[in-house]
Design a protein around this motif. Structure first.
Motif, PDB file in Angstrom:
ATOM      1  N   PRO A   1      10.449  51.010  27.187  1.00 53.92           N
ATOM      2  CA  PRO A   1      10.386  51.189  28.424  1.00 53.92           C
ATOM      3  C   PRO A   1       9.549  50.191  29.261  1.00 53.92           C
ATOM      4  O   PRO A   1       8.561  49.481  28.565  1.00 53.92           O
ATOM      5  CB  PRO A   1       9.155  52.466  28.403  1.00 53.92           C
ATOM      6  N   VAL A   2       9.746  50.084  30.399  1.00 55.90           N
ATOM      7  CA  VAL A   2       9.034  48.796  31.293  1.00 55.90           C
ATOM      8  C   VAL A   2       8.191  49.444  32.488  1.00 55.90           C
ATOM      9  O   VAL A   2       8.721  50.175  33.176  1.00 55.90           O
ATOM     10  CB  VAL A   2      10.179  47.820  31.874  1.00 55.90           C
ATOM     11  N   TYR A   3       7.072  49.078  32.618  1.00 58.55           N
ATOM     12  CA  TYR A   3       5.999  49.646  33.802  1.00 58.55           C
ATOM     13  C   TYR A   3       5.309  48.488  34.596  1.00 58.55           C
ATOM     14  O   TYR A   3       5.201  47.669  33.978  1.00 58.55           O
ATOM     15  CB  TYR A   3       4.895  50.687  33.043  1.00 58.55           C
ATOM     16  N   GLU A   4       4.993  48.719  35.680  1.00 63.61           N
ATOM     17  CA  GLU A   4       4.689  47.860  36.539  1.00 63.61           C
ATOM     18  C   GLU A   4       2.940  47.651  36.286  1.00 63.61           C
ATOM     19  O   GLU A   4       2.292  46.812  36.727  1.00 63.61           O
ATOM     20  CB  GLU A   4       4.602  48.158  38.196  1.00 63.61           C
ATOM     21  N   GLY A   5       2.475  48.542  35.585  1.00 70.58           N
ATOM     22  CA  GLY A   5       1.159  48.843  35.207  1.00 70.58           C
ATOM     23  C   GLY A   5       0.894  49.314  33.839  1.00 70.58           C
ATOM     24  O   GLY A   5       1.768  48.943  33.097  1.00 70.58           O
TER      25      GLY A   5
ATOM     26  N   TYR B   1       6.147  49.287  24.558  1.00 67.27           N
ATOM     27  CA  TYR B   1       6.336  49.344  25.893  1.00 67.27           C
ATOM     28  C   TYR B   1       5.981  47.764  26.665  1.00 67.27           C
ATOM     29  O   TYR B   1       5.320  47.019  25.969  1.00 67.27           O
ATOM     30  CB  TYR B   1       6.043  50.413  26.831  1.00 67.27           C
ATOM     31  N   HIS B   2       6.697  47.520  27.636  1.00 58.90           N
ATOM     32  CA  HIS B   2       5.972  46.277  28.555  1.00 58.90           C
ATOM     33  C   HIS B   2       5.320  46.778  29.789  1.00 58.90           C
ATOM     34  O   HIS B   2       5.643  47.824  30.390  1.00 58.90           O
ATOM     35  CB  HIS B   2       7.346  45.926  29.264  1.00 58.90           C
ATOM     36  N   ALA B   3       4.029  46.111  29.920  1.00 59.34           N
ATOM     37  CA  ALA B   3       3.407  46.630  30.786  1.00 59.34           C
ATOM     38  C   ALA B   3       3.138  45.421  31.805  1.00 59.34           C
ATOM     39  O   ALA B   3       3.402  44.158  31.642  1.00 59.34           O
ATOM     40  CB  ALA B   3       1.749  46.969  30.342  1.00 59.34           C
ATOM     41  N   PHE B   4       2.840  45.617  33.106  1.00 63.13           N
ATOM     42  CA  PHE B   4       2.520  44.853  34.087  1.00 63.13           C
ATOM     43  C   PHE B   4       3.836  43.945  34.583  1.00 63.13           C
ATOM     44  O   PHE B   4       3.713  42.675  34.783  1.00 63.13           O
ATOM     45  CB  PHE B   4       1.270  43.834  33.661  1.00 63.13           C
ATOM     46  N   TYR B   5       5.043  44.597  34.541  1.00 61.35           N
ATOM     47  CA  TYR B   5       6.238  43.871  35.014  1.00 61.35           C
ATOM     48  C   TYR B   5       6.060  43.800  36.400  1.00 61.35           C
ATOM     49  O   TYR B   5       6.004  44.695  37.135  1.00 61.35           O
ATOM     50  CB  TYR B   5       7.256  44.571  34.381  1.00 61.35           C
ATOM     51  N   ASP B   6       6.349  42.327  36.743  1.00 65.10           N
ATOM     52  CA  ASP B   6       6.135  42.302  38.218  1.00 65.10           C
ATOM     53  C   ASP B   6       7.497  42.172  38.929  1.00 65.10           C
ATOM     54  O   ASP B   6       8.175  41.140  38.727  1.00 65.10           O
ATOM     55  CB  ASP B   6       5.386  40.978  38.412  1.00 65.10           C
ATOM     56  N   THR B   7       7.981  42.918  39.663  1.00 67.16           N
ATOM     57  CA  THR B   7       9.417  42.875  40.256  1.00 67.16           C
ATOM     58  C   THR B   7       9.414  41.642  41.423  1.00 67.16           C
ATOM     59  O   THR B   7      10.473  41.254  41.798  1.00 67.16           O
ATOM     60  CB  THR B   7       9.611  44.466  40.948  1.00 67.16           C
ATOM     61  N   THR B   8       8.102  41.328  41.892  1.00 64.08           N
ATOM     62  CA  THR B   8       8.306  40.327  42.968  1.00 64.08           C
ATOM     63  C   THR B   8       8.860  39.008  42.431  1.00 64.08           C
ATOM     64  O   THR B   8       8.882  37.987  43.313  1.00 64.08           O
ATOM     65  CB  THR B   8       7.112  40.193  43.692  1.00 64.08           C
ATOM     66  N   LYS B   9       8.564  38.657  40.917  1.00 66.21           N
ATOM     67  CA  LYS B   9       8.910  37.283  40.627  1.00 66.21           C
ATOM     68  C   LYS B   9      10.289  37.114  40.393  1.00 66.21           C
ATOM     69  O   LYS B   9      10.655  35.977  40.224  1.00 66.21           O
ATOM     70  CB  LYS B   9       7.924  37.187  39.286  1.00 66.21           C
ATOM     71  N   GLY B  10      11.271  37.840  40.496  1.00 64.44           N
ATOM     72  CA  GLY B  10      12.422  37.872  40.352  1.00 64.44           C
ATOM     73  C   GLY B  10      12.976  37.566  38.725  1.00 64.44           C
ATOM     74  O   GLY B  10      13.962  37.023  38.433  1.00 64.44           O
ATOM     75  N   TYR B  11      11.987  37.813  37.813  1.00 67.95           N
ATOM     76  CA  TYR B  11      12.234  37.440  36.562  1.00 67.95           C
ATOM     77  C   TYR B  11      13.300  38.877  36.117  1.00 67.95           C
ATOM     78  O   TYR B  11      13.312  40.007  36.391  1.00 67.95           O
ATOM     79  CB  TYR B  11      11.087  37.645  35.462  1.00 67.95           C
TER      80      TYR B  11
END
Length: 62
Positions: A47-51, A29-39
């Motif tokens: 799966p993608v998680y913010e933490g 999975y992907h961890a620490f995806y930051d939605t505020t960066k616009g990537y």
């Protein structure tokens, strides 16, 4: 990965540390995806998680 005494998360990056990446298991999975960066959100099907993943729990200190 560890949680130091200042509550920061440290991550070992095998390829940067000189390990053979092919010897490590595929990430799940992907961890620490930051939605505020616009990537763009990863689109590889993992799966993608913010933490950390929701069921993750730090082990009790020894």
């Amino acid at each position: 990965m560890l949680d130091d005494k200042q509550k920061r998360i440290r991550v070992a990056v095998p390829n940067v540390m000189g390990y053979k990446v092919a010897e490590f298991p595929e990430p799940t999975y992907h961890a620490f995806y930051d939605t505020t960066k616009g990537y763009p959100k990863p689109s590889d099907g993992r799966p993608v998680y913010e933490g950390l993943r929701p069921e993750f729990a730090w082990p009790e200190p020894a």
